[in-house]
Design a protein around this motif. Sequence first.
Motif, PDB file in Angstrom:
ATOM      1  N   THR A  70     -26.462  -2.107 -13.988  1.00 11.70           N
ATOM      2  CA  THR A  70     -27.769  -2.597 -13.560  1.00 11.70           C
ATOM      3  C   THR A  70     -28.384  -3.432 -14.672  1.00 11.70           C
ATOM      4  O   THR A  70     -28.520  -2.949 -15.814  1.00 11.70           O
ATOM      5  CB  THR A  70     -28.702  -1.427 -13.201  1.00 11.70           C
ATOM      6  N   LEU A  71     -28.713  -4.669 -14.351  1.00 12.15           N
ATOM      7  CA  LEU A  71     -29.292  -5.559 -15.371  1.00 12.15           C
ATOM      8  C   LEU A  71     -30.617  -4.991 -15.870  1.00 12.15           C
ATOM      9  O   LEU A  71     -31.502  -4.664 -15.067  1.00 12.15           O
ATOM     10  CB  LEU A  71     -29.515  -6.957 -14.793  1.00 12.15           C
ATOM     11  N   PRO A  72     -30.756  -4.869 -17.185  1.00  8.64           N
ATOM     12  CA  PRO A  72     -31.989  -4.304 -17.730  1.00  8.64           C
ATOM     13  C   PRO A  72     -33.156  -5.303 -17.710  1.00  8.64           C
ATOM     14  O   PRO A  72     -34.315  -4.904 -17.729  1.00  8.64           O
ATOM     15  CB  PRO A  72     -31.589  -3.945 -19.160  1.00  8.64           C
ATOM     16  N   CYS A  73     -32.845  -6.598 -17.688  1.00  9.54           N
ATOM     17  CA  CYS A  73     -33.900  -7.601 -17.741  1.00  9.54           C
ATOM     18  C   CYS A  73     -34.554  -7.770 -16.376  1.00  9.54           C
ATOM     19  O   CYS A  73     -33.946  -7.530 -15.342  1.00  9.54           O
ATOM     20  CB  CYS A  73     -33.345  -8.942 -18.227  1.00  9.54           C
ATOM     21  N   LYS A  74     -35.799  -8.160 -16.389  1.00  8.68           N
ATOM     22  CA  LYS A  74     -36.535  -8.374 -15.157  1.00  8.68           C
ATOM     23  C   LYS A  74     -36.322  -9.790 -14.650  1.00  8.68           C
ATOM     24  O   LYS A  74     -36.322 -10.752 -15.400  1.00  8.68           O
ATOM     25  CB  LYS A  74     -38.025  -8.121 -15.395  1.00  8.68           C
TER      26      LYS A  74
END
Length: 312
Positions: free
Chosen positions: A242-246
């Motif tokens: 899951t990509l941590p960046c928004k």
Amino acid sequence: MLYNVPLPGVTGVTGMFRNVGAVKNNGFEATVAVDILKGGDWNWNVSANIGVNRNKVTELYGDKSEIVIANANSGILGPIDKILKPGEDVDTWYATEWAGVDPETGSPLWYTTNEAGERVTTSNYSDASKHQVIVGKQTPDFYGGFSTDLSWKNIDLSAVFGYSVGGQIFNYDRTVYDSDGGYTSYNQQKLLSGWSRWEKPGDIATHPKAEYGNLSQSNKPSSRYLEDADYLRLRNLTIGYTLPCKIPYISNFRLFFSGENLFVISGFSGIDPELPSNTDIATGKKVAGASGVASSPYPMARKFMFGLNVSF
């Protein structure tokens, strides 16, 4: 207990299902789930289930002592028989009993019953086939599965396994490919680990001598081709990130890789020990009593998938 009772062909049908007796089933299922790690960066849980079923025939119509299901009700000649008998499992194998290989001659041996009622060996299949006995059952001792879910920060992994322990299946393919030279137009099956071919007097072997156009009938239906149906299968393995960046307008963005049917561990020499249930190996139709006979089933496909989950 429904059974496809044969009828004379002049009636327009070859058989019809009738209630020929009674069977008693009992067993249990159990499931357990444990959180090994919970909270923080690490989360890990494991779950497992087990199923056990025992059955036995309690009575047969007309107080019959037994009903022999010819060719395992498969619709073709060749496969092993089953027997319905009070006190026995409904999926009990009934066949000529394999006795191994004569170490002096390399001839196949089967058990037969002499006039004194004693079980003795013979290299004459016709004689042995007149004295069939119960040689095992298809019903597994227990079966089930287990799974695990593990995550660390934004990485997650899940795996699902299935298993079955006990029971036997009849490998019909081997009567052709493992025929000791009886079928000359087919490639002979490679001997597996633990198997050996008789070559000279004194050899203790699992397989009789091979001869071109072998007439010993060593590949005729018998308990020789009954094999353990135990297996452990990895049904699914998924790894995700899951990509941590928004990302604007996206609340969650997850990439994943998934594989299905990645491997199976089994001593079965055929294609797949997990057979389709109750399938006529000649027509593919569902039939009572045909289960447990392996005849070149299409193997479960191994699948690999990449994907992404997006939540807005």
